[in-house]
Design a protein around this motif. Structure first.
Motif, PDB file in Angstrom:
ATOM      1  N   ARG A  59       0.827  -1.205   0.000  1.00  0.00           N
ATOM      2  CA  ARG A  59       0.000   0.000   0.000  1.00  0.00           C
ATOM      3  C   ARG A  59       0.862   1.255   0.000  1.00  0.00           C
ATOM      4  O   ARG A  59       0.555   2.232  -0.698  1.00  0.00           O
ATOM      5  CB  ARG A  59      -0.942  -0.004   1.207  1.00  0.00           C
ATOM      6  CG  ARG A  59      -2.046  -1.060   1.139  1.00  0.00           C
ATOM      7  CD  ARG A  59      -2.903  -1.050   2.397  1.00  0.00           C
ATOM      8  NE  ARG A  59      -3.473   0.281   2.623  1.00  0.00           N
ATOM      9  CZ  ARG A  59      -3.543   0.880   3.812  1.00  0.00           C
ATOM     10  NH1 ARG A  59      -3.093   0.251   4.903  1.00  0.00           N
ATOM     11  NH2 ARG A  59      -4.073   2.073   3.926  1.00  0.00           N
ATOM     12  N   ALA A  95       1.025   3.978  -2.945  1.00  0.00           N
ATOM     13  CA  ALA A  95       0.712   5.368  -2.604  1.00  0.00           C
ATOM     14  C   ALA A  95       1.800   6.306  -3.119  1.00  0.00           C
ATOM     15  O   ALA A  95       1.511   7.356  -3.709  1.00  0.00           O
ATOM     16  CB  ALA A  95       0.558   5.521  -1.092  1.00  0.00           C
ATOM     17  N   SER A 152       3.641   4.856   8.034  1.00  0.00           N
ATOM     18  CA  SER A 152       2.421   4.121   8.358  1.00  0.00           C
ATOM     19  C   SER A 152       2.326   3.909   9.863  1.00  0.00           C
ATOM     20  O   SER A 152       3.337   3.714  10.536  1.00  0.00           O
ATOM     21  CB  SER A 152       2.388   2.767   7.632  1.00  0.00           C
ATOM     22  OG  SER A 152       3.379   1.893   8.156  1.00  0.00           O
ATOM     23  N   TYR A 167      -1.050  12.435   0.651  1.00  0.00           N
ATOM     24  CA  TYR A 167      -1.828  11.193   0.568  1.00  0.00           C
ATOM     25  C   TYR A 167      -2.131  10.740   1.983  1.00  0.00           C
ATOM     26  O   TYR A 167      -1.292  10.823   2.878  1.00  0.00           O
ATOM     27  CB  TYR A 167      -1.013  10.124  -0.163  1.00  0.00           C
ATOM     28  CG  TYR A 167      -1.715   8.801  -0.388  1.00  0.00           C
ATOM     29  CD1 TYR A 167      -2.315   8.500  -1.605  1.00  0.00           C
ATOM     30  CD2 TYR A 167      -1.752   7.828   0.616  1.00  0.00           C
ATOM     31  CE1 TYR A 167      -2.934   7.277  -1.818  1.00  0.00           C
ATOM     32  CE2 TYR A 167      -2.374   6.613   0.409  1.00  0.00           C
ATOM     33  CZ  TYR A 167      -2.969   6.337  -0.813  1.00  0.00           C
ATOM     34  OH  TYR A 167      -3.576   5.133  -1.014  1.00  0.00           O
ATOM     35  N   LYS A 168      -3.358  10.254   2.191  1.00  0.00           N
ATOM     36  CA  LYS A 168      -3.748   9.673   3.477  1.00  0.00           C
ATOM     37  C   LYS A 168      -4.803   8.619   3.224  1.00  0.00           C
ATOM     38  O   LYS A 168      -5.785   8.871   2.523  1.00  0.00           O
ATOM     39  CB  LYS A 168      -4.292  10.751   4.421  1.00  0.00           C
ATOM     40  CG  LYS A 168      -4.741  10.221   5.782  1.00  0.00           C
ATOM     41  CD  LYS A 168      -5.284  11.350   6.663  1.00  0.00           C
ATOM     42  CE  LYS A 168      -5.766  10.823   8.006  1.00  0.00           C
ATOM     43  NZ  LYS A 168      -6.323  11.894   8.874  1.00  0.00           N
ATOM     44  N   ASP A 169      -4.599   7.423   3.797  1.00  0.00           N
ATOM     45  CA  ASP A 169      -5.563   6.349   3.554  1.00  0.00           C
ATOM     46  C   ASP A 169      -5.471   5.308   4.668  1.00  0.00           C
ATOM     47  O   ASP A 169      -4.373   4.893   5.046  1.00  0.00           O
ATOM     48  CB  ASP A 169      -5.290   5.672   2.207  1.00  0.00           C
ATOM     49  CG  ASP A 169      -6.240   4.524   1.933  1.00  0.00           C
ATOM     50  OD1 ASP A 169      -7.440   4.800   1.751  1.00  0.00           O
ATOM     51  OD2 ASP A 169      -5.785   3.369   1.905  1.00  0.00           O
ATOM     52  N   TYR A 170      -6.621   4.897   5.160  1.00  0.00           N
ATOM     53  CA  TYR A 170      -6.679   3.810   6.132  1.00  0.00           C
ATOM     54  C   TYR A 170      -7.136   2.543   5.414  1.00  0.00           C
ATOM     55  O   TYR A 170      -8.096   2.557   4.634  1.00  0.00           O
ATOM     56  CB  TYR A 170      -7.660   4.130   7.268  1.00  0.00           C
ATOM     57  CG  TYR A 170      -7.740   3.039   8.305  1.00  0.00           C
ATOM     58  CD1 TYR A 170      -6.800   2.956   9.323  1.00  0.00           C
ATOM     59  CD2 TYR A 170      -8.748   2.076   8.254  1.00  0.00           C
ATOM     60  CE1 TYR A 170      -6.852   1.933  10.263  1.00  0.00           C
ATOM     61  CE2 TYR A 170      -8.811   1.052   9.191  1.00  0.00           C
ATOM     62  CZ  TYR A 170      -7.864   0.990  10.189  1.00  0.00           C
ATOM     63  OH  TYR A 170      -7.917  -0.023  11.112  1.00  0.00           O
ATOM     64  N   GLY A 171      -6.432   1.440   5.688  1.00  0.00           N
ATOM     65  CA  GLY A 171      -6.784   0.178   5.043  1.00  0.00           C
ATOM     66  C   GLY A 171      -6.161  -0.993   5.771  1.00  0.00           C
ATOM     67  O   GLY A 171      -5.752  -0.883   6.930  1.00  0.00           O
ATOM     68  N   MET A 215      -2.923   3.214   8.976  1.00  0.00           N
ATOM     69  CA  MET A 215      -3.070   4.498   8.306  1.00  0.00           C
ATOM     70  C   MET A 215      -1.759   4.806   7.591  1.00  0.00           C
ATOM     71  O   MET A 215      -0.679   4.706   8.178  1.00  0.00           O
ATOM     72  CB  MET A 215      -3.374   5.606   9.314  1.00  0.00           C
ATOM     73  CG  MET A 215      -3.626   6.969   8.668  1.00  0.00           C
ATOM     74  SD  MET A 215      -5.229   7.027   7.814  1.00  0.00           S
ATOM     75  CE  MET A 215      -6.307   7.219   9.255  1.00  0.00           C
ATOM     76  N   TYR A 263       0.372   7.640   5.410  1.00  0.00           N
ATOM     77  CA  TYR A 263       0.524   9.050   5.052  1.00  0.00           C
ATOM     78  C   TYR A 263       1.674   9.222   4.069  1.00  0.00           C
ATOM     79  O   TYR A 263       2.710   8.552   4.193  1.00  0.00           O
ATOM     80  CB  TYR A 263       0.885   9.894   6.282  1.00  0.00           C
ATOM     81  CG  TYR A 263      -0.179  10.098   7.322  1.00  0.00           C
ATOM     82  CD1 TYR A 263      -1.057  11.177   7.251  1.00  0.00           C
ATOM     83  CD2 TYR A 263      -0.278   9.240   8.417  1.00  0.00           C
ATOM     84  CE1 TYR A 263      -2.004  11.398   8.234  1.00  0.00           C
ATOM     85  CE2 TYR A 263      -1.226   9.441   9.407  1.00  0.00           C
ATOM     86  CZ  TYR A 263      -2.086  10.524   9.302  1.00  0.00           C
ATOM     87  OH  TYR A 263      -3.018  10.727  10.289  1.00  0.00           O
TER      88      TYR A 263
END
Length: 208
Positions: free
Chosen positions: A47, A51, A158, A186-190, A201, A203
């Motif tokens: 991820r 990203a 992360s 960029y920011k995403d939780y998965g 998370m 970043y």
């Protein structure tokens, strides 16, 4: 070295109380680390690499993989197409495994006091994938990375669920954002470790 065949390192890593215990645990884990994380669906490195790929045009960008361990994160960056990757870690046993994979231009041995190589400010990207947080490096490492990063440089970082339980990590990022020292690209939780039902998370932060 403690015999590791029947050890559950995932349980142990969040219960170590000293830096020496943590160092010894990762030394014992080195030969089994890849097998353990891959079999449990460790997807945060993939991820993070994807990203970075979404915000960077140049695959030749110089990437410093901090806390590279056995090279799982470096393999993810390489698979995404990045070719100029340098690894650094404080644990010789982990570095030995990473070096054998031949995915890094160079693998450096750091120390707790000096976790980054002296030329770290030359890198446009500094990554700390699954490195800062519970059972791993302290939040002060992020401060060290931010101080070292050149203007317009990127941080890939992360925080897993165990780390997110402590609000100080995200509050530190918020402080950087409020001061204008960093901006979010960029920011995403998965997913983090699929079989263990853990998330993370991710970043990507850019230095002003």
């Amino acid at each position: 070295m403690v015999f590791s065949k029947n050890r559950n390192f995932f349980n142990e890593v969040y219960n170590v109380s000293t830096a020496d215990e943590q160092f010894n645990l990762y030394s014992d884990w080195a030969q089994r680390y890849d097998q353990d994380v891959i079999s449990n669906g460790y997807v945060t490195p993939k991820r993070c690499a994807e990203a970075l790929l979404s915000v960077v045009d140049d695959l030749n960008v110089n990437v410093l993989d901090v806390g590279c361990g056995t090279g799982v994160s470096g393999q993810a960056f390489r698979k995404a197409g990045f070719v100029n990757i340098t690894g650094v870690d404080i644990n010789p046993a982990m570095i030995q495994v990473a070096t054998q994979k031949k995915i890094y231009k160079l693998v450096e041995l750091g120390t707790i006091k000096n976790p980054l190589p002296p030329y770290a400010s030359q890198f446009e990207v500094i990554a700390a994938v699954g490195v800062i947080g519970a059972g791993a490096a302290p939040l002060s490492l992020m401060e060290h990375i931010v101080d070292t990063l050149p203007a317009k440089g990127l941080i890939v970082i992360s925080f897993n669920d165990h780390t997110l339980e402590n609000p100080s990590y995200e509050k530190r990022i918020e402080k950087y954002l409020l001061s204008g020292e960093l901006t979010i690209r960029y920011k995403d939780y998965g997913d983090h470790m699929v079989s263990l039902n853990l998330g993370s998370m991710i970043y990507i932060l850019q230095k002003s």
